[in-house]
Motif scaffolding. Structure first.
Motif, short mmCIF file in Angstrom:
data_model
loop_
_atom_site.label_atom_id
_atom_site.label_comp_id
_atom_site.label_asym_id
_atom_site.label_seq_id
_atom_site.Cartn_x
_atom_site.Cartn_y
_atom_site.Cartn_z
N PHE A 43 0.85 -1.20 0.00
CA PHE A 43 0.00 0.00 0.00
C PHE A 43 0.88 1.24 0.00
O PHE A 43 1.96 1.23 0.59
CB PHE A 43 -0.90 0.04 1.25
CG PHE A 43 -1.92 -1.06 1.29
CD1 PHE A 43 -3.15 -0.89 0.69
CD2 PHE A 43 -1.63 -2.26 1.91
CE1 PHE A 43 -4.10 -1.93 0.72
CE2 PHE A 43 -2.55 -3.29 1.94
CZ PHE A 43 -3.80 -3.12 1.34
N ILE A 44 0.41 2.31 -0.67
CA ILE A 44 1.11 3.58 -0.61
C ILE A 44 0.40 4.43 0.45
O ILE A 44 -0.80 4.69 0.35
CB ILE A 44 1.10 4.29 -1.98
CG1 ILE A 44 1.93 3.48 -2.97
CG2 ILE A 44 1.66 5.70 -1.85
CD1 ILE A 44 1.89 4.01 -4.39
N ASP A 45 1.14 4.83 1.49
CA ASP A 45 0.57 5.65 2.56
C ASP A 45 1.37 6.95 2.71
O ASP A 45 2.25 7.24 1.89
CB ASP A 45 0.54 4.86 3.88
CG ASP A 45 1.92 4.41 4.33
OD1 ASP A 45 2.94 5.00 3.91
OD2 ASP A 45 1.98 3.44 5.11
N LYS A 46 1.05 7.74 3.75
CA LYS A 46 1.70 9.04 3.97
C LYS A 46 3.22 8.93 4.01
O LYS A 46 3.92 9.71 3.37
CB LYS A 46 1.24 9.65 5.32
CG LYS A 46 -0.13 10.20 5.31
CD LYS A 46 -0.48 10.78 6.68
CE LYS A 46 -1.96 11.12 6.69
NZ LYS A 46 -2.40 11.71 7.94
N ASN A 47 3.72 7.95 4.77
CA ASN A 47 5.17 7.81 4.90
C ASN A 47 5.81 7.44 3.56
O ASN A 47 6.90 7.93 3.24
CB ASN A 47 5.52 6.76 5.96
CG ASN A 47 5.09 7.21 7.35
OD1 ASN A 47 5.03 8.41 7.63
ND2 ASN A 47 4.78 6.26 8.20
N ASP A 48 5.15 6.58 2.79
CA ASP A 48 5.67 6.21 1.47
C ASP A 48 5.77 7.46 0.58
O ASP A 48 6.76 7.64 -0.12
CB ASP A 48 4.78 5.16 0.79
CG ASP A 48 4.83 3.80 1.47
OD1 ASP A 48 5.89 3.45 2.03
OD2 ASP A 48 3.81 3.10 1.42
N LEU A 49 4.71 8.28 0.58
CA LEU A 49 4.72 9.50 -0.25
C LEU A 49 5.83 10.44 0.20
O LEU A 49 6.57 10.98 -0.63
CB LEU A 49 3.36 10.20 -0.21
CG LEU A 49 2.25 9.56 -1.03
CD1 LEU A 49 0.95 10.33 -0.85
CD2 LEU A 49 2.62 9.49 -2.50
N THR A 52 9.10 9.09 -0.93
CA THR A 52 9.24 9.22 -2.38
C THR A 52 9.63 10.64 -2.74
O THR A 52 10.54 10.86 -3.54
CB THR A 52 7.94 8.82 -3.10
OG1 THR A 52 7.64 7.45 -2.78
CG2 THR A 52 8.07 8.96 -4.61
N PHE A 53 8.95 11.63 -2.14
CA PHE A 53 9.31 13.03 -2.39
C PHE A 53 10.74 13.30 -1.97
O PHE A 53 11.49 13.97 -2.67
CB PHE A 53 8.37 13.99 -1.65
CG PHE A 53 7.09 14.28 -2.40
CD1 PHE A 53 7.10 14.89 -3.64
CD2 PHE A 53 5.86 13.94 -1.85
CE1 PHE A 53 5.93 15.16 -4.33
CE2 PHE A 53 4.68 14.21 -2.53
CZ PHE A 53 4.72 14.82 -3.77
N ALA A 54 11.16 12.75 -0.82
CA ALA A 54 12.53 12.94 -0.34
C ALA A 54 13.53 12.36 -1.34
O ALA A 54 14.56 12.97 -1.63
CB ALA A 54 12.71 12.30 1.03
N ALA A 55 13.21 11.18 -1.89
CA ALA A 55 14.09 10.55 -2.88
C ALA A 55 14.21 11.41 -4.14
O ALA A 55 15.22 11.36 -4.83
CB ALA A 55 13.58 9.16 -3.23
N LEU A 56 13.18 12.19 -4.42
CA LEU A 56 13.19 13.08 -5.59
C LEU A 56 13.79 14.44 -5.26
O LEU A 56 13.81 15.33 -6.09
CB LEU A 56 11.76 13.26 -6.13
CG LEU A 56 11.10 12.00 -6.68
CD1 LEU A 56 9.64 12.26 -7.00
CD2 LEU A 56 11.85 11.50 -7.89
N GLY A 57 14.22 14.62 -4.01
CA GLY A 57 14.85 15.88 -3.63
C GLY A 57 13.92 16.91 -3.02
O GLY A 57 14.34 18.01 -2.70
N ARG A 58 12.66 16.58 -2.85
CA ARG A 58 11.72 17.52 -2.21
C ARG A 58 11.56 17.13 -0.75
O ARG A 58 10.85 16.19 -0.42
CB ARG A 58 10.36 17.48 -2.91
CG ARG A 58 10.35 18.27 -4.20
CD ARG A 58 8.96 18.49 -4.74
NE ARG A 58 8.12 19.27 -3.86
CZ ARG A 58 6.79 19.30 -3.95
NH1 ARG A 58 6.18 18.58 -4.84
NH2 ARG A 58 6.09 20.02 -3.11
#
Length: 168
Positions: A43-49, A52-58
């Motif tokens: 499942f994709i949840d808050k922590n996953d999102l 993911t943003f952190a991995a993209l530099g945000r």
């Protein structure tokens, strides 16, 4: 059309989201889902999102932004829900708009350009990886400017229309 047939068609329209996409597309969505499902729980949840943003530099994504994304789903986001959400977003979208939206994920300020180094890193380390030769071919066909910026809006236009915007 009888009401019974209309109801049956409406039910069938959303029942098999997998029929909306080709097998290769489903595999690409599966890879994207797997990358985003950081804790591998299906499942994709808050922590996953957030991860993911952190991995993209945000790193400074607002909690409201993440909550708004999760509210778009009818419930917990498993792969079928994820695919359904993309199917709804892409329905009626032309290929140019779809590809542009993919680039815009990496360009939150909407500048229309991405750094060559960033594009290279993303395309050689994520999902369906590009080889060094493929990267060289891409930058030969679509050279960045002297500052190392890639005009992705022009790139997408050429991919979908076959010629540069200015040369019409």
């Amino acid at each position: 059309m009888s009401p019974k047939k209309a109801k049956k068609r409406a039910e069938g329209a959303s029942s098999n989201v997998f029929s909306m996409f080709e097998q290769a597309q489903i595999q690409e969505f599966k890879e994207a889902f797997t990358i985003m499902d950081q804790n591998r729980d299906g499942f994709i949840d808050k922590n996953d999102l957030r991860d993911t943003f952190a991995a993209l530099g945000r790193l400074n994504v607002k909690q409201e932004e993440i909550d708004d994304m999760l509210k778009e789903a009818p419930g917990p986001i498993n792969f079928t829900v994820f695919l359904t959400m993309f199917g709804e977003k892409l329905k009626g979208a032309d290929p140019e708009e779809t590809i542009l939206n993919a680039f815009k994920v990496f360009d939150p300020e909407g500048t229309g350009i991405l750094k060559k180094e960033f594009v290279t890193e993303m395309l050689t380390t994520q999902a369906d990886r590009f080889s060094p030769e493929e990267m060289e071919q891409m930058f030969t066909a679509f050279p960045p400017d002297v500052a190392g910026n890639l005009d992705y809006k022009n790139l997408v236009h050429i991919i979908t229309h076959g010629e540069e915007k200015d040369q019409e």
